[in-house]
Design a protein around this motif. Sequence first.
Motif, PDB file in Angstrom:
ATOM      1  N   LEU A 124       1.006  -1.434  -0.160  1.00 18.51           N
ATOM      2  CA  LEU A 124      -0.084   0.033   0.015  1.00 18.51           C
ATOM      3  C   LEU A 124       0.799   1.124   0.012  1.00 18.51           C
ATOM      4  CD1 LEU A 124      -3.067  -0.637   2.419  1.00 18.51           C
ATOM      5  CD2 LEU A 124      -3.181  -0.125  -0.029  1.00 18.51           C
ATOM      6  N   ALA A 125       1.953   1.269   0.887  1.00 18.50           N
ATOM      7  CA  ALA A 125       2.684   2.293   1.067  1.00 18.50           C
ATOM      8  C   ALA A 125       3.667   2.764  -0.481  1.00 18.50           C
ATOM      9  CB  ALA A 125       4.076   2.289   1.981  1.00 18.50           C
ATOM     10  N   LEU A 126       3.948   1.502  -1.295  1.00 18.43           N
ATOM     11  CA  LEU A 126       4.588   1.548  -2.629  1.00 18.43           C
ATOM     12  C   LEU A 126       3.331   2.133  -3.428  1.00 18.43           C
ATOM     13  CD1 LEU A 126       6.557  -1.702  -2.610  1.00 18.43           C
ATOM     14  CD2 LEU A 126       7.556   0.700  -2.350  1.00 18.43           C
ATOM     15  N   PHE A 127       2.304   1.693  -3.342  1.00 15.50           N
ATOM     16  CA  PHE A 127       1.344   2.089  -4.309  1.00 15.50           C
ATOM     17  C   PHE A 127       0.792   3.617  -4.220  1.00 15.50           C
ATOM     18  CE2 PHE A 127       0.598  -2.370  -5.452  1.00 15.50           C
ATOM     19  CZ  PHE A 127       0.464  -2.276  -6.683  1.00 15.50           C
ATOM     20  N   SER A 128       0.846   3.966  -2.905  1.00 15.90           N
ATOM     21  CA  SER A 128       0.523   5.354  -2.633  1.00 15.90           C
ATOM     22  C   SER A 128       1.482   6.298  -3.148  1.00 15.90           C
ATOM     23  CB  SER A 128       0.419   5.575  -0.976  1.00 15.90           C
ATOM     24  OG  SER A 128       1.508   5.587  -0.670  1.00 15.90           O
ATOM     25  N   ILE A 129       2.533   5.899  -3.648  1.00 18.97           N
ATOM     26  CA  ILE A 129       3.582   6.659  -4.475  1.00 18.97           C
ATOM     27  C   ILE A 129       3.374   6.612  -5.792  1.00 18.97           C
ATOM     28  CG2 ILE A 129       6.169   7.162  -4.730  1.00 18.97           C
ATOM     29  CD1 ILE A 129       6.657   5.811  -1.955  1.00 18.97           C
ATOM     30  N   ALA A 130       3.075   5.397  -6.348  1.00 18.39           N
ATOM     31  CA  ALA A 130       3.055   5.181  -7.811  1.00 18.39           C
ATOM     32  C   ALA A 130       1.635   5.435  -8.274  1.00 18.39           C
ATOM     33  CB  ALA A 130       3.537   3.690  -7.932  1.00 18.39           C
ATOM     34  N   VAL A 131       0.653   4.963  -7.655  1.00 19.66           N
ATOM     35  CA  VAL A 131      -0.643   5.268  -8.265  1.00 19.66           C
ATOM     36  C   VAL A 131      -0.851   6.741  -8.737  1.00 19.66           C
ATOM     37  CG1 VAL A 131      -3.008   4.524  -7.728  1.00 19.66           C
ATOM     38  CG2 VAL A 131      -1.379   2.808  -7.631  1.00 19.66           C
ATOM     39  N   PRO A 132      -0.865   7.473  -7.732  1.00 22.75           N
ATOM     40  CA  PRO A 132      -1.183   8.891  -7.968  1.00 22.75           C
ATOM     41  C   PRO A 132      -0.513   9.520  -9.277  1.00 22.75           C
ATOM     42  CG  PRO A 132      -0.868   8.605  -5.772  1.00 22.75           C
ATOM     43  CD  PRO A 132      -0.501   7.459  -6.408  1.00 22.75           C
ATOM     44  N   LEU A 133       0.578   9.153  -9.392  1.00 18.53           N
ATOM     45  CA  LEU A 133       1.231   9.234 -10.805  1.00 18.53           C
ATOM     46  C   LEU A 133       0.592   8.938 -12.077  1.00 18.53           C
ATOM     47  CD1 LEU A 133       4.792   8.547  -9.684  1.00 18.53           C
ATOM     48  CD2 LEU A 133       3.758  10.680  -9.549  1.00 18.53           C
ATOM     49  N   LEU A 134      -0.304   7.923 -11.953  1.00 16.77           N
ATOM     50  CA  LEU A 134      -1.025   7.475 -13.104  1.00 16.77           C
ATOM     51  C   LEU A 134      -2.507   7.490 -13.264  1.00 16.77           C
ATOM     52  CD1 LEU A 134       0.377   3.662 -12.645  1.00 16.77           C
ATOM     53  CD2 LEU A 134       1.142   5.272 -14.491  1.00 16.77           C
ATOM     54  N   PHE A 135      -2.974   7.901 -12.102  1.00 17.84           N
ATOM     55  CA  PHE A 135      -4.478   8.145 -11.871  1.00 17.84           C
ATOM     56  C   PHE A 135      -4.464   9.585 -11.297  1.00 17.84           C
ATOM     57  CE2 PHE A 135      -3.979   3.662 -11.907  1.00 17.84           C
ATOM     58  CZ  PHE A 135      -4.731   3.405 -12.832  1.00 17.84           C
ATOM     59  N   ASP A 136      -5.661  10.329 -11.700  1.00 18.25           N
ATOM     60  CA  ASP A 136      -5.804  11.672 -11.083  1.00 18.25           C
ATOM     61  C   ASP A 136      -6.882  11.376  -9.896  1.00 18.25           C
ATOM     62  OD1 ASP A 136      -5.890  14.286 -10.763  1.00 18.25           O
ATOM     63  OD2 ASP A 136      -7.419  14.732 -12.370  1.00 18.25           O
ATOM     64  N   PHE A 137      -6.316  11.180  -8.721  1.00 18.29           N
ATOM     65  CA  PHE A 137      -6.695  10.948  -7.491  1.00 18.29           C
ATOM     66  C   PHE A 137      -7.602  12.222  -7.013  1.00 18.29           C
ATOM     67  CE2 PHE A 137      -4.534   6.949  -6.288  1.00 18.29           C
ATOM     68  CZ  PHE A 137      -5.528   6.107  -6.255  1.00 18.29           C
ATOM     69  N   ASP A 138      -6.716  13.295  -6.921  1.00 19.73           N
ATOM     70  CA  ASP A 138      -7.518  14.522  -6.278  1.00 19.73           C
ATOM     71  C   ASP A 138      -8.808  14.863  -7.201  1.00 19.73           C
ATOM     72  OD1 ASP A 138      -5.246  14.379  -4.871  1.00 19.73           O
ATOM     73  OD2 ASP A 138      -4.086  16.036  -6.073  1.00 19.73           O
ATOM     74  N   ALA A 139      -8.992  14.641  -8.288  1.00 18.77           N
ATOM     75  CA  ALA A 139     -10.210  15.103  -9.183  1.00 18.77           C
ATOM     76  C   ALA A 139     -11.339  14.374  -8.699  1.00 18.77           C
ATOM     77  CB  ALA A 139      -9.786  15.097 -10.622  1.00 18.77           C
ATOM     78  N   GLU A 140     -10.907  12.929  -8.139  1.00 16.64           N
ATOM     79  CA  GLU A 140     -12.314  12.071  -8.180  1.00 16.64           C
ATOM     80  C   GLU A 140     -12.595  11.641  -6.693  1.00 16.64           C
ATOM     81  OE1 GLU A 140     -14.394  11.776 -10.519  1.00 16.64           O
ATOM     82  OE2 GLU A 140     -13.007  12.158 -12.212  1.00 16.64           O
ATOM     83  N   LEU A 141     -11.255  11.808  -5.791  1.00 21.08           N
ATOM     84  CA  LEU A 141     -11.377  11.191  -4.490  1.00 21.08           C
ATOM     85  C   LEU A 141     -11.456  12.013  -3.426  1.00 21.08           C
ATOM     86  CD1 LEU A 141      -8.973   8.090  -4.590  1.00 21.08           C
ATOM     87  CD2 LEU A 141     -11.595   8.191  -4.791  1.00 21.08           C
ATOM     88  N   SER A 142     -12.069  11.875  -2.344  1.00 17.34           N
ATOM     89  CA  SER A 142     -12.143  12.642  -1.248  1.00 17.34           C
ATOM     90  C   SER A 142     -10.959  12.087  -0.059  1.00 17.34           C
ATOM     91  CB  SER A 142     -13.441  12.920  -0.710  1.00 17.34           C
ATOM     92  OG  SER A 142     -13.396  13.813   0.607  1.00 17.34           O
ATOM     93  N   LEU A 143      -9.791  12.665  -0.290  1.00 15.29           N
ATOM     94  CA  LEU A 143      -8.763  12.201   0.552  1.00 15.29           C
ATOM     95  C   LEU A 143      -8.510  13.146   1.672  1.00 15.29           C
ATOM     96  CD1 LEU A 143      -6.201  11.060  -2.107  1.00 15.29           C
ATOM     97  CD2 LEU A 143      -7.802   9.595  -0.902  1.00 15.29           C
ATOM     98  N   SER A 144      -9.698  13.636   2.261  1.00  7.94           N
ATOM     99  CA  SER A 144      -9.470  14.445   3.674  1.00  7.94           C
ATOM    100  C   SER A 144      -9.012  13.543   4.848  1.00  7.94           C
ATOM    101  CB  SER A 144     -10.831  15.100   3.992  1.00  7.94           C
ATOM    102  OG  SER A 144     -11.859  14.347   4.460  1.00  7.94           O
ATOM    103  N   PRO A 145      -8.497  14.259   5.940  1.00 10.41           N
ATOM    104  CA  PRO A 145      -8.006  13.414   6.793  1.00 10.41           C
ATOM    105  C   PRO A 145      -9.090  12.402   7.513  1.00 10.41           C
ATOM    106  CG  PRO A 145      -7.097  15.502   7.133  1.00 10.41           C
ATOM    107  CD  PRO A 145      -7.985  15.526   5.788  1.00 10.41           C
ATOM    108  N   VAL A 146     -10.512  12.933   7.519  1.00 14.62           N
ATOM    109  CA  VAL A 146     -11.572  12.535   8.214  1.00 14.62           C
ATOM    110  C   VAL A 146     -12.018  11.188   7.397  1.00 14.62           C
ATOM    111  CG1 VAL A 146     -14.263  12.887   8.617  1.00 14.62           C
ATOM    112  CG2 VAL A 146     -12.541  14.763   9.084  1.00 14.62           C
ATOM    113  N   HIS A 147     -12.171  11.522   6.104  1.00 11.54           N
ATOM    114  CA  HIS A 147     -12.531  10.277   5.182  1.00 11.54           C
ATOM    115  C   HIS A 147     -11.490   9.290   5.239  1.00 11.54           C
ATOM    116  CE1 HIS A 147     -15.553  13.086   2.769  1.00 11.54           C
ATOM    117  NE2 HIS A 147     -15.866  12.229   3.613  1.00 11.54           N
ATOM    118  N   LEU A 148     -10.007   9.601   5.274  1.00  8.14           N
ATOM    119  CA  LEU A 148      -9.157   8.569   5.262  1.00  8.14           C
ATOM    120  C   LEU A 148      -9.250   7.962   6.541  1.00  8.14           C
ATOM    121  CD1 LEU A 148      -5.993  10.642   3.759  1.00  8.14           C
ATOM    122  CD2 LEU A 148      -7.020   8.419   2.934  1.00  8.14           C
ATOM    123  N   ALA A 149      -9.405   8.573   7.509  1.00  8.35           N
ATOM    124  CA  ALA A 149      -9.573   7.937   9.056  1.00  8.35           C
ATOM    125  C   ALA A 149     -10.576   6.976   9.144  1.00  8.35           C
ATOM    126  CB  ALA A 149      -9.639   9.096  10.015  1.00  8.35           C
TER     127      ALA A 149
END
Lengths: 270, 262
Positions: A124-149
């Motif tokens: 997961l740690a490795l993918f958290s670096i690699a995947v955002p480079l391939l997919f535009d996470f920010d545009a679609e996902l809500s990665l706020s600290p509350v949602h992540l928690a």
Amino acid sequence: MNPRLYLHIVTMEARKLMTYRADFYLNAFAGFFVQIGLLYVLWKSIFAESGGTEIAGYTFHQMVLYYVVTILIGKFVRGSDYDGRMAAEIYSGELTRYLLQPVDYFSIKFAQRTGELTTAVVQLALFSIAVPLLFDFDAELSLSPVHLAMCLVMVIFASVFHFTLFLPAEGVAFWADNVWSLNVMGRIIVSVLGGTMLPIALFPEWAQSILSYTPFPYLFYLPANILFGKVSAGEWLHGLAMLTLWTVLVQVLAREIWRRGRHSYTGVGI
Amino acid sequence: MLRYLRLYIAFVRFGFSRAMEFRLDFWFRVVMDCVFYVTQFVFFGVIYRHTEFMAGWNYDQILIFAAAVMYSDAVNMTVFSNNMWWLPQLINRGDLDYHLVRPVSSLFFVTLRDFAANSFVNLLIATGLLAWTLARYPGELGFGNIVLFFVLLAIGNLLYAWSTAVFLIPTFWLHSGTALREMSMHLQRYAERPHGIYTGWLRRIVLSILPFALMISIPTEALFEGITWQRVLHIAAVCAAAFAFLVWFWNRGLRAYSSASS
């Protein structure tokens, strides 16, 4: 269980899994991209044929991201290919070794599984670096600290339930020689009803309604949708309550099967 | 050749007597495969709630494709799968020795010796489902196309087994087959979707290099549209290359095999 013993088992299991590095990298990267590649072309074709920009509330981009997220969550919820080890220990008579120790067998197995999850955490740690480079996470996902928690807590509950879910099937090995088929059946059912095969939102309303009373949608579908910002606090709490309830129920069933099974266990093995 | 046939008949006989000894597992496996069949219908059924076509195929056509997936899976589970799953263990434990010293092809023995009689029941069920989807198809299929369909599916089954073997042979060097087996299972999903969804270089790969499209999808296309000579030549060339590669790869693996210490 003694926390030091628990940690020791976790560490040993993690080391064991990291021994086969080729396995680790193949499973982590090649497996992931092979799966996503197929889902990408499949849904590209479906969206093109349907002519719409949304299917069950998902755009094409969101649909691909949904699968990215569920595959990553799945690594943590499912762990590695654990199924069948307990059954094998019953079949071979190796269980006797554990029964002689003053430690609860399920706790040892849970510690071993936690050790296996450490490789999932590394992946997961490795993918958290690699995947955002391939997919535009920010545009679609809500990665706020509350949602992540919220997602993290749900995934931990889901992982515990997933471990518990297979205990009764493994216990059947006290009477049957091979329960591999039962485990595979369980995995297929979890995959379909949990939303890794298809998002639950694509199912008919009546099916979604029935599924909401089962633990399955809370394993992958709901945690993924938390990151899409589609889950309210009430739904999240309902999901946690359902997972807790089902974990307790399945645990009671598993304990009963194991209690009865131990009476018929001879320890002779093959 | 006759010797190999007699040997295979013996494998089938042993398969049935072994299955009868483990009756509970026998039925578990039957139910497991039935669950898999249901999921295939659910998958396409749910998708077709949101679209009328997938890769140019309508719901009736995709049902035949889904049943062909089940049929191919059942053939592989019956004939090849058990053997393939044991291959990494045979290599790592040195048990392959016992097969290498026999006066028959080691590849034949290792890939075919375990006939899964319990999955044979599923093969009958899957054949029934395929017959049902063919019978309910509203269009005209033609006897010739149906025969062609089954011939191509048989070739596809051999390619399916080929793809599993090719991914497990590296165990000779890597010493663990777990991730390789998972990888081959992930890749085989490409065979379970219509080839019309693949475009560009991916289409060329699944048609020629890793010929997953030739296993089920191309036979299904031949059922609806017939087949051209170019396609026949293409399939023949791919099969010849694939099996030549398998034999070469297997022999390379055997050279790296060092018995129990492998």
